[in-house]
Design a protein around this motif. Structure first.
Motif, PDB file in Angstrom:
ATOM      1  N   SER A   1      -0.049  -1.630   4.822  1.00  0.00           N
ATOM      2  CA  SER A   1       0.644  -2.734   4.147  1.00  0.00           C
ATOM      3  C   SER A   1       0.722  -3.957   5.056  1.00  0.00           C
ATOM      4  O   SER A   1       0.540  -5.093   4.600  1.00  0.00           O
ATOM      5  N   ALA A   2       0.989  -3.734   6.339  1.00  0.00           N
ATOM      6  CA  ALA A   2       1.042  -4.850   7.283  1.00  0.00           C
ATOM      7  C   ALA A   2      -0.323  -5.508   7.422  1.00  0.00           C
ATOM      8  O   ALA A   2      -0.437  -6.745   7.482  1.00  0.00           O
ATOM      9  N   ALA A   3      -1.371  -4.696   7.447  1.00  0.00           N
ATOM     10  CA  ALA A   3      -2.724  -5.252   7.546  1.00  0.00           C
ATOM     11  C   ALA A   3      -3.064  -6.076   6.308  1.00  0.00           C
ATOM     12  O   ALA A   3      -3.648  -7.173   6.404  1.00  0.00           O
TER      13      ALA A   3
ATOM     14  N   VAL B   1       0.872  -1.175   0.000  1.00  0.00           N
ATOM     15  CA  VAL B   1       0.000   0.000   0.000  1.00  0.00           C
ATOM     16  C   VAL B   1       0.907   1.222   0.000  1.00  0.00           C
ATOM     17  O   VAL B   1       1.741   1.382   0.899  1.00  0.00           O
ATOM     18  N   TYR B   2       0.772   2.055  -1.022  1.00  0.00           N
ATOM     19  CA  TYR B   2       1.626   3.243  -1.107  1.00  0.00           C
ATOM     20  C   TYR B   2       0.813   4.415  -1.630  1.00  0.00           C
ATOM     21  O   TYR B   2       0.542   4.511  -2.823  1.00  0.00           O
ATOM     22  N   ASP B   3       0.418   5.259  -0.704  1.00  0.00           N
ATOM     23  CA  ASP B   3      -0.343   6.467  -1.028  1.00  0.00           C
ATOM     24  C   ASP B   3       0.490   7.666  -0.592  1.00  0.00           C
ATOM     25  O   ASP B   3       0.650   7.917   0.607  1.00  0.00           O
ATOM     26  N   PRO B   4       1.065   8.416  -1.533  1.00  0.00           N
ATOM     27  CA  PRO B   4       1.908   9.561  -1.157  1.00  0.00           C
ATOM     28  C   PRO B   4       1.172  10.619  -0.343  1.00  0.00           C
ATOM     29  O   PRO B   4       1.822  11.460   0.294  1.00  0.00           O
ATOM     30  N   ARG B   5      -0.141  10.584  -0.353  1.00  0.00           N
ATOM     31  CA  ARG B   5      -0.905  11.569   0.417  1.00  0.00           C
ATOM     32  C   ARG B   5      -1.139  11.123   1.860  1.00  0.00           C
ATOM     33  O   ARG B   5      -1.632  11.910   2.672  1.00  0.00           O
TER      34      ARG B   5
ATOM     35  N   ALA C   1       3.806 -17.272  11.290  1.00  0.00           N
ATOM     36  CA  ALA C   1       4.531 -16.713  10.145  1.00  0.00           C
ATOM     37  C   ALA C   1       3.869 -15.423   9.673  1.00  0.00           C
ATOM     38  O   ALA C   1       4.546 -14.453   9.323  1.00  0.00           O
ATOM     39  N   VAL C   2       2.531 -15.400   9.662  1.00  0.00           N
ATOM     40  CA  VAL C   2       1.816 -14.182   9.284  1.00  0.00           C
ATOM     41  C   VAL C   2       2.173 -13.051  10.235  1.00  0.00           C
ATOM     42  O   VAL C   2       2.459 -11.917   9.809  1.00  0.00           O
ATOM     43  N   ALA C   3       2.193 -13.338  11.526  1.00  0.00           N
ATOM     44  CA  ALA C   3       2.519 -12.313  12.518  1.00  0.00           C
ATOM     45  C   ALA C   3       3.937 -11.789  12.327  1.00  0.00           C
ATOM     46  O   ALA C   3       4.191 -10.584  12.479  1.00  0.00           O
ATOM     47  N   GLU C   4       4.860 -12.668  11.981  1.00  0.00           N
ATOM     48  CA  GLU C   4       6.243 -12.233  11.786  1.00  0.00           C
ATOM     49  C   GLU C   4       6.379 -11.352  10.556  1.00  0.00           C
ATOM     50  O   GLU C   4       7.101 -10.350  10.574  1.00  0.00           O
ATOM     51  N   VAL C   5       5.696 -11.692   9.478  1.00  0.00           N
ATOM     52  CA  VAL C   5       5.750 -10.843   8.279  1.00  0.00           C
ATOM     53  C   VAL C   5       5.177  -9.468   8.597  1.00  0.00           C
ATOM     54  O   VAL C   5       5.736  -8.437   8.199  1.00  0.00           O
ATOM     55  N   ARG C   6       4.082  -9.420   9.320  1.00  0.00           N
ATOM     56  CA  ARG C   6       3.499  -8.133   9.707  1.00  0.00           C
ATOM     57  C   ARG C   6       4.504  -7.319  10.530  1.00  0.00           C
ATOM     58  O   ARG C   6       4.662  -6.111  10.320  1.00  0.00           O
ATOM     59  N   ARG C   7       5.177  -7.976  11.467  1.00  0.00           N
ATOM     60  CA  ARG C   7       6.168  -7.272  12.289  1.00  0.00           C
ATOM     61  C   ARG C   7       7.283  -6.693  11.427  1.00  0.00           C
ATOM     62  O   ARG C   7       7.700  -5.535  11.609  1.00  0.00           O
ATOM     63  N   LEU C   8       7.773  -7.479  10.489  1.00  0.00           N
ATOM     64  CA  LEU C   8       8.860  -7.022   9.630  1.00  0.00           C
ATOM     65  C   LEU C   8       8.427  -5.837   8.775  1.00  0.00           C
ATOM     66  O   LEU C   8       9.173  -4.866   8.622  1.00  0.00           O
ATOM     67  N   VAL C   9       7.232  -5.903   8.225  1.00  0.00           N
ATOM     68  CA  VAL C   9       6.739  -4.794   7.401  1.00  0.00           C
ATOM     69  C   VAL C   9       6.703  -3.504   8.221  1.00  0.00           C
ATOM     70  O   VAL C   9       7.117  -2.434   7.741  1.00  0.00           O
ATOM     71  N   LEU C  10       6.238  -3.581   9.442  1.00  0.00           N
ATOM     72  CA  LEU C  10       6.132  -2.380  10.273  1.00  0.00           C
ATOM     73  C   LEU C  10       7.501  -1.776  10.585  1.00  0.00           C
ATOM     74  O   LEU C  10       7.613  -0.568  10.816  1.00  0.00           O
TER      75      LEU C  10
END
Length: 231
Positions: free
Chosen positions: A111-113, A97-101, A128-137
């Protein structure tokens, strides 16, 4: 922010673009299956959704080229991590998810969600899902604990572009400015200055010793040079 922009041979032709998309999808499938996904249809739906985001027309730097560059760094140093496939999945999701605004860390949180939703639907185990979310944040501020090699590799890969040769760095900076074309020059300069100052204030831009030794000096030189032009 991350990775170098790459020009793929044949990129300007439809066949070249399709080849690159197909290669990326295969890399996605390999990573998500390696991480334990159990739903093939969910895997494909998730990959298509993520790739569509990376190819949105308002992106100029945060594109599939950036994704490819981050994945290349992760692949090249996968032996330094505990669960490289999860780092690869976090690379796929970190700018999904990339919104410049959007303000603050809204893009990273969104993006983590999205990562949590798509990876769960693909049948990835909950831990594994929780770890990917942590890394994204982590990519919101690139502050990584000393005992977190997976987070270090993701953040180092995300910031790899900062250590590029000056002409490449300048193209990256120009692409970021295009993504913020809606922002008046004075406001952009002020906001970009805050971003660069925050990066320079980090104890280290790169945490993995091999990458720190190679990339830290040129990255700090590039950031300092851009900062001078903004001021």
């Amino acid at each position: 922010m991350a990775g170098t922009t790459r020009v793929t041979p044949g990129e300007s032709s439809p066949c070249g673009r399709l080849h690159r998309v197909g290669e990326l999808i295969e890399r996605w499938r390999a990573a998500v299956r390696g991480a334990g996904a159990t739903d093939p249809a969910g895997v494909d739906r998730a990959g298509e959704r993520l790739l569509a985001g990376w190819r949105e027309p308002h992106r100029h730097y945060h594109t599939a080229d950036h994704l490819t560059a981050v994945l290349d760094v992760v692949d090249g140093h996968a032996a330094l991590t505990g669960r490289p496939d999860l780092v690869r999945l976090a690379a796929w999701c970190h700018d999904a998810v990339y919104d410049p605004r959007a303000g603050g860390d809204a893009n990273e949180r969104a993006s983590a969600a999205l990562a949590g939703e798509l990876l769960a639907e693909a049948g990835l185990p909950a831990d594994a899902v929780a770890e990917v979310r942590r890394l994204v944040l982590l990519t919101a501020g690139h502050a990584v604990a000393a005992d977190d090699p997976d987070g270090a590799l993701l953040c180092d890969a995300d910031l790899a572009v900062l250590a590029s040769p000056p002409p490449v760095y300048d193209r990256y900076a120009a692409a970021v400015r295009r993504e913020y074309a809606h922002v008046p020059d004075p406001d952009f300069r002020a906001g970009r200055t805050r971003v660069l100052e925050a990066l320079l204030a980090l104890p280290a831009l790169y945490r993995l010793p091999a990458l720190h030794a190679r990339w830290e000096p040129p990255a700090r030189a590039n950031l300092t040079r851009e900062l001078k032009t903004l001021r």
